[in-house]
Design an enzyme around this catalytic site. Structure first.
Site, PDB file in Angstrom:
ATOM      1  N   TYR A 162      -9.013 -26.518  46.155  1.00  0.00           N
ATOM      2  CA  TYR A 162      -8.164 -25.841  47.132  1.00  0.00           C
ATOM      3  C   TYR A 162      -7.617 -26.849  48.138  1.00  0.00           C
ATOM      4  O   TYR A 162      -6.450 -26.770  48.543  1.00  0.00           O
ATOM      5  CB  TYR A 162      -8.974 -24.761  47.832  1.00  0.00           C
ATOM      6  CG  TYR A 162      -8.167 -23.838  48.707  1.00  0.00           C
ATOM      7  CD1 TYR A 162      -7.039 -23.174  48.229  1.00  0.00           C
ATOM      8  CD2 TYR A 162      -8.546 -23.604  50.032  1.00  0.00           C
ATOM      9  CE1 TYR A 162      -6.311 -22.315  49.042  1.00  0.00           C
ATOM     10  CE2 TYR A 162      -7.828 -22.742  50.851  1.00  0.00           C
ATOM     11  CZ  TYR A 162      -6.714 -22.106  50.352  1.00  0.00           C
ATOM     12  OH  TYR A 162      -5.991 -21.259  51.156  1.00  0.00           O
ATOM     13  N   SER A 182      -3.220 -23.858  55.136  1.00  0.00           N
ATOM     14  CA  SER A 182      -4.627 -23.648  55.467  1.00  0.00           C
ATOM     15  C   SER A 182      -5.157 -24.881  56.162  1.00  0.00           C
ATOM     16  O   SER A 182      -4.622 -25.990  55.988  1.00  0.00           O
ATOM     17  CB  SER A 182      -5.428 -23.395  54.188  1.00  0.00           C
ATOM     18  OG  SER A 182      -6.824 -23.417  54.434  1.00  0.00           O
TER      19      SER A 182
END
Length: 271
Positions: free
Chosen positions: A168, A155
């Site tokens: 995250y 990501s």
């Protein structure tokens, strides 16, 4: 005068060339989103695919639609991953061409000062430890193939911190560094290490799982013109895996045009 005798062509000249065997892949996180789209795309490309995820009902639907092989797997459990190794041997023999790591995800948007450590632990267990567990189990088969690929879907959160993303950010940064270390460790072997880092992707579940509320999940994409789709990401993954094997896409960051950074997204006013 006798008629000329027709001589049959030799078997070597008349036989059709034997096509190379289909390439093989395991795709994790294949029950929805990018994983599902990737499994379907690779089947369409002519690959033999074993799609894995926890939700076996979703996998059954994917198998019916695409003809891929499926197996219910929890990548955080040793016994489940051991069963995956056995299924790979049943489907493909002793070698494997690609392992596509899509299983992962985000939980919560609390700032670090208010961190829910159970959520942090779960994100690390799935995005990092689960990825390591499956890599360790299937790397021998990738090396045996002589044409192996380890592909990690990380990501932009692995590259850019943003408010509410610390848990995250940390988990995906860990996965990013795992890929980087493996690329060094496997240098000189016939295994590519590829990382695809998507930005904003509008899938049915990512933001819903993260936020736990459909209205809040929908608001993430409000006013954003053409966020990425799962199929957009599958296109990039397909390109990377089907490129000549001497070509290695170390890191591909892919965003929608409307997104300049993880925390900077253009939104239409009044939407």
């Amino acid at each position: 005068m006798s008629s000329p005798v027709a001589h049959p062509a030799s078997s070597a000249s008349s036989a059709s060339p034997v096509p190379p065997p289909a390439l093989t892949a395991v795709v994790t996180g294949a029950s929805s989103g990018i994983g599902r789209a990737t499994a379907a795309r690779l089947v369409a490309d002519g690959w033999r695919v074993l799609a894995v995820a926890r939700r076996e009902d979703r996998l059954a639907e994917l198998a019916a639609e695409t003809g891929c092989e499926v197996l219910g797997v929890d990548i955080t459990e040793d016994a489940s991953v051991h069963a995956l190794v056995g299924r790979v041997r049943e489907c493909f023999g002793e070698d494997l061409n690609a392992l596509v790591h899509v299983a992962g995800g985000a939980l919560g948007v609390e700032p670090a000062a208010e961190a829910d450590l159970e959520k942090w632990q779960r994100m690390y267990d799935i995005n990092v430890l689960g990825t390591v567990r499956v890599t360790r189990a299937l790397l021998p088969a990738l090396r045996t193939s002589g044409r192996g690929d380890l592909l990690f879907v990380t990501s932009v959160a692995a590259q850019e911190a943003y408010p509410g993303g610390s848990g995250y950010n940390a988990a995906k940064a860990g996965e990013h560094m795992l890929a980087a270390a493996l690329r060094l460790e496997l240098n000189g072997k016939k295994v590519r290490v590829i990382e695809i880092a998507p930005g904003m992707v509008h899938t049915e579940e990512f933001s819903l799982v993260r936020l736990g509320d459909q209205e809040r999940a929908d608001a993430v994409y409000d006013g954003v013109e053409n966020p990425l789709t799962a199929e957009d990401c599958a296109d990039v993954i397909s390109y990377a895996l089907n490129a000549p094997h001497h070509v290695n896409l170390d890191l591909v960051t892919v965003r929608p045009l409307a997104q300049a950074a993880a925390h900077r997204v253009a939104r239409h006013q009044g939407v």
